[in-house]
Design a protein around this motif. Structure first.
Motif, PDB file in Angstrom:
ATOM      1  N   PHE A  74      77.114   2.455  41.142  1.00 50.80           N
ATOM      2  CA  PHE A  74      77.239   1.818  39.799  1.00 50.80           C
ATOM      3  C   PHE A  74      76.077   0.575  39.566  1.00 50.80           C
ATOM      4  CE2 PHE A  74      80.841   4.355  39.449  1.00 50.80           C
ATOM      5  CZ  PHE A  74      80.880   4.799  38.468  1.00 50.80           C
ATOM      6  N   PRO A  75      75.531   0.395  38.636  1.00 47.43           N
ATOM      7  CA  PRO A  75      74.694  -0.921  38.565  1.00 47.43           C
ATOM      8  C   PRO A  75      75.709  -2.234  38.467  1.00 47.43           C
ATOM      9  CG  PRO A  75      74.917  -0.046  36.288  1.00 47.43           C
ATOM     10  CD  PRO A  75      75.702   1.141  37.276  1.00 47.43           C
ATOM     11  N   ALA A  76      75.033  -3.342  39.017  1.00 47.95           N
ATOM     12  CA  ALA A  76      75.825  -4.745  38.928  1.00 47.95           C
ATOM     13  C   ALA A  76      76.768  -5.095  37.606  1.00 47.95           C
ATOM     14  CB  ALA A  76      74.905  -5.736  39.396  1.00 47.95           C
ATOM     15  N   GLY A  77      76.019  -4.656  36.577  1.00 46.92           N
ATOM     16  CA  GLY A  77      76.763  -5.090  35.508  1.00 46.92           C
ATOM     17  C   GLY A  77      77.790  -3.811  34.850  1.00 46.92           C
ATOM     18  N   PHE A  78      77.938  -2.827  35.588  1.00 44.67           N
ATOM     19  CA  PHE A  78      79.026  -2.007  35.277  1.00 44.67           C
ATOM     20  C   PHE A  78      79.689  -1.290  36.258  1.00 44.67           C
ATOM     21  CE2 PHE A  78      79.800   2.078  33.255  1.00 44.67           C
ATOM     22  CZ  PHE A  78      79.958   1.860  31.858  1.00 44.67           C
ATOM     23  N   SER A 127      86.023  -0.705  32.563  1.00 48.46           N
ATOM     24  CA  SER A 127      87.043  -1.897  31.999  1.00 48.46           C
ATOM     25  C   SER A 127      86.345  -3.237  32.412  1.00 48.46           C
ATOM     26  CB  SER A 127      88.487  -1.781  32.606  1.00 48.46           C
ATOM     27  OG  SER A 127      88.255  -1.862  34.060  1.00 48.46           O
ATOM     28  N   THR A 128      86.683  -4.470  31.629  1.00 46.81           N
ATOM     29  CA  THR A 128      86.053  -5.577  31.813  1.00 46.81           C
ATOM     30  C   THR A 128      86.686  -6.278  32.908  1.00 46.81           C
ATOM     31  OG1 THR A 128      87.751  -6.729  30.071  1.00 46.81           O
ATOM     32  CG2 THR A 128      85.590  -5.520  29.372  1.00 46.81           C
ATOM     33  N   ALA A 140      87.983  -9.163  32.536  1.00 48.17           N
ATOM     34  CA  ALA A 140      89.294  -9.748  31.904  1.00 48.17           C
ATOM     35  C   ALA A 140      90.319  -8.783  32.145  1.00 48.17           C
ATOM     36  CB  ALA A 140      89.195  -9.991  30.395  1.00 48.17           C
ATOM     37  N   GLU A 141      90.189  -7.549  32.264  1.00 48.83           N
ATOM     38  CA  GLU A 141      91.274  -6.503  32.121  1.00 48.83           C
ATOM     39  C   GLU A 141      91.523  -6.279  33.689  1.00 48.83           C
ATOM     40  OE1 GLU A 141      91.948  -1.714  32.043  1.00 48.83           O
ATOM     41  OE2 GLU A 141      90.906  -2.795  30.340  1.00 48.83           O
ATOM     42  N   LYS A 142      90.497  -6.418  34.384  1.00 46.66           N
ATOM     43  CA  LYS A 142      90.767  -6.348  35.969  1.00 46.66           C
ATOM     44  C   LYS A 142      91.577  -7.495  36.496  1.00 46.66           C
ATOM     45  CE  LYS A 142      86.768  -3.751  36.609  1.00 46.66           C
ATOM     46  NZ  LYS A 142      85.215  -3.814  36.646  1.00 46.66           N
ATOM     47  N   GLU A 143      91.495  -8.495  35.905  1.00 48.17           N
ATOM     48  CA  GLU A 143      92.144  -9.833  36.138  1.00 48.17           C
ATOM     49  C   GLU A 143      93.763  -9.815  35.938  1.00 48.17           C
ATOM     50  OE1 GLU A 143      92.749 -13.754  37.868  1.00 48.17           O
ATOM     51  OE2 GLU A 143      90.706 -12.210  37.964  1.00 48.17           O
ATOM     52  N   ILE A 144      93.991  -9.242  34.617  1.00 46.22           N
ATOM     53  CA  ILE A 144      95.265  -8.863  34.167  1.00 46.22           C
ATOM     54  C   ILE A 144      95.846  -8.039  35.265  1.00 46.22           C
ATOM     55  CG2 ILE A 144      96.885  -7.908  32.635  1.00 46.22           C
ATOM     56  CD1 ILE A 144      94.882  -8.681  30.395  1.00 46.22           C
ATOM     57  N   LEU A 145      95.432  -6.978  35.580  1.00 45.24           N
ATOM     58  CA  LEU A 145      95.796  -5.921  36.588  1.00 45.24           C
ATOM     59  C   LEU A 145      95.983  -6.956  37.886  1.00 45.24           C
ATOM     60  CD1 LEU A 145      93.819  -2.856  36.114  1.00 45.24           C
ATOM     61  CD2 LEU A 145      96.271  -2.971  35.751  1.00 45.24           C
ATOM     62  N   LYS A 146      95.193  -7.607  38.449  1.00 42.37           N
ATOM     63  CA  LYS A 146      95.398  -8.303  39.658  1.00 42.37           C
ATOM     64  C   LYS A 146      96.520  -9.233  39.502  1.00 42.37           C
ATOM     65  CE  LYS A 146      92.872 -11.800  42.499  1.00 42.37           C
ATOM     66  NZ  LYS A 146      91.597 -12.546  42.628  1.00 42.37           N
ATOM     67  N   ASN A 147      96.932  -9.609  38.563  1.00 41.77           N
ATOM     68  CA  ASN A 147      98.017 -10.862  38.180  1.00 41.77           C
ATOM     69  C   ASN A 147      99.359 -10.104  37.786  1.00 41.77           C
ATOM     70  OD1 ASN A 147      96.286 -13.076  38.837  1.00 41.77           O
ATOM     71  ND2 ASN A 147      95.595 -13.109  36.843  1.00 41.77           N
ATOM     72  N   ASN A 148      99.108  -8.836  37.495  1.00 46.67           N
ATOM     73  CA  ASN A 148     100.198  -8.133  37.092  1.00 46.67           C
ATOM     74  C   ASN A 148     100.286  -6.931  37.820  1.00 46.67           C
ATOM     75  OD1 ASN A 148     101.588 -10.082  34.857  1.00 46.67           O
ATOM     76  ND2 ASN A 148      99.311  -9.868  34.602  1.00 46.67           N
ATOM     77  N   PRO A 149     100.453  -6.874  39.038  1.00 52.65           N
ATOM     78  CA  PRO A 149     100.502  -5.377  39.836  1.00 52.65           C
ATOM     79  C   PRO A 149     101.414  -4.248  39.480  1.00 52.65           C
ATOM     80  CG  PRO A 149     101.270  -6.944  41.196  1.00 52.65           C
ATOM     81  CD  PRO A 149     101.123  -7.716  40.095  1.00 52.65           C
ATOM     82  N   GLU A 150     102.545  -4.632  38.714  1.00 50.50           N
ATOM     83  CA  GLU A 150     103.469  -3.532  38.573  1.00 50.50           C
ATOM     84  C   GLU A 150     103.345  -3.119  37.094  1.00 50.50           C
ATOM     85  OE1 GLU A 150     105.693  -2.194  40.381  1.00 50.50           O
ATOM     86  OE2 GLU A 150     104.919  -3.551  42.024  1.00 50.50           O
TER      87      GLU A 150
END
Length: 396
Positions: free
Chosen positions: A137-141, A160-161, A163-173
């Motif tokens: 995958f390219p760096a921006g995708f 996914s962005t 920002a979405e990955k950050e939500i998952l990281k902070n809320n794993p359940e």
């Protein structure tokens, strides 16, 4: 192969009376084979190797011929892929990766399994064990693959962005992140990767939570995806022809018609003509397995009782039977006695249910995810009633 399988099944049948009759999960460990005391069905542990072992998610095909691909988590490098021969129960290791891997995508056509390590996609041939790179995958995708098409020319997934990955990281359940991601309305992008040219093609981007991406079992150009989120708030099930892909060509498969109606956990039938799904009218009250014709949008549904509702359903290779993995009282059906592996036979507008395995010693935080064996004579599922996750088969 059919003669071998018949011989294996015959041996199981002839020796059934010699197997111990036990409450499933009442002792740890269970023997390799036993008869469930509640249902009188024969249960076999398929993954007889140290550590935790897992069969695939319910709509991901794990079979090539008479072998089933599964993954083991006993490696210091994370999970590795193995096969188990459903006739002999002989196991073989497919991957020896030195970094954590994700993905469980099997192509029966090419006898290949696809997976991902960080930003790189790999393929391992099940027969030769040869592994090669497919795509970076390219760096921006930075995205993930989830499905391969019927003629093994395309992979697909959703980007996914950060920002979405950050939500998952902070809320794993799931109970923490599910509403948060839905309400955030962050952009997601559907994409395909051409396996031969190694080109990535974006289909479209939407503020809907695009998820559950699956290629048709027979139509190499038909991609199904969902609008994820609380099921009573979304018209969930969509398809798109990837040859003419943009948002305007996405087609809604089922439209909700009442307050709190839900439809989800969708999957393609073996012939690719129908998308089946869990259908509740309304949520938590009346339970059905519904099906919609992918071309005509004609629908059918089979009623089932509260205790028979299952987290996931599936259909047999000959499309005559269904199965379900049950559920505990904490889930949407609030079933007081729903912890069973079920076999369902359509009768008119409803299912006739048969209990196959008593799952009262299983913790349903691990979803069992049922599959029919290729010959249609066994139901394969995962469970933790022995203390560790393992894959099992119960004889119909």
């Amino acid at each position: 192969m059919k003669k071998q399988l018949f011989a294996f099944l015959s041996i199981i049948s002839l020796t059934a009376s010699a197997q111990p009759v036990l409450e499933t999960g009442a002792q740890k460990p269970m023997p390799e084979t036993w008869i469930d005391a509640s249902t009188k069905h024969t249960v076999v542990r398929l993954t007889n190797k140290p550590g935790a072992n897992a069969s695939f998610y319910f709509h991901n095909n794990p079979f090539v011929g008479n072998k089933m691909v599964f993954y083991s988590t006993d490696s210091i490098n994370g999970k590795q892929l193995y096969t188990v021969d459903l006739t002999t129960r002989k196991m073989e290791q497919l991957t020896h990766q030195s970094a954590p891997m994700t993905g469980e995508i099997v192509s029966a056509k090419g006898h290949n399994v696809y997976y991902q390590i960080k930003d790189s996609v790999f393929v391992t041939n099940i027969d030769t064990k040869q592994t090669k790179g497919v795509f970076v995958f390219p760096a921006g995708f930075k995205a993930g693959i989830t499905t391969v098409n019927a003629d093994e020319t395309l992979l697909a997934g959703a980007y996914s962005t950060d920002a979405e990955k950050e939500i998952l990281k902070n809320n794993p359940e799931k109970h923490d992140f599910f509403e948060k991601i839905y309400e955030a309305r962050l952009p997601r992008t559907l994409f395909v990767i051409d396996i031969n040219s190694k080109q990535l093609r974006r289909l479209f981007t939407d503020s809907a939570w695009l998820n559950h991406v699956q290629f048709s079992t027979t139509d190499a150009n038909l991609l199904m995806f969902c609008h994820e989120g609380p099921w009573h708030k979304v018209d969930r099930i969509w398809t798109i022809d990837v040859r003419h892909a943009d948002k305007s060509n996405a087609r809604l498969m089922h439209t909700r018609t009442m307050e709190m109606e839900i439809a989800g956990h969708e999957w393609f039938s073996p012939d690719g003509k129908t998308i089946w799904f869990d259908w509740q009218l309304p949520r938590g009250s009346n339970f059905y397995v519904g099906g919609v014709n992918v071309k005509t949008l004609e629908e059918k549904k089979y009623n089932l009782q509260r205790n028979e509702w299952s987290i996931h359903f599936t259909i047999s290779p000959d499309q005559k039977l269904f199965a379900g993995d049950g559920g505990d009282p904490s889930q949407v059906a609030k079933a007081p006695d729903g912890q069973w592996i079920y076999l369902f036979t359509p009768e008119g507008d409803h299912f006739k249910a048969e209990k196959l395995v008593n799952m009262k010693h299983h913790n349903y935080k691990l979803e069992p995810n049922v599959h029919f064996s290729p010959d249609g004579k066994w139901i394969i599922f995962r469970a933790n009633f022995e203390g560790q996750e393992q894959a099992y088969a119960v004889k119909i």
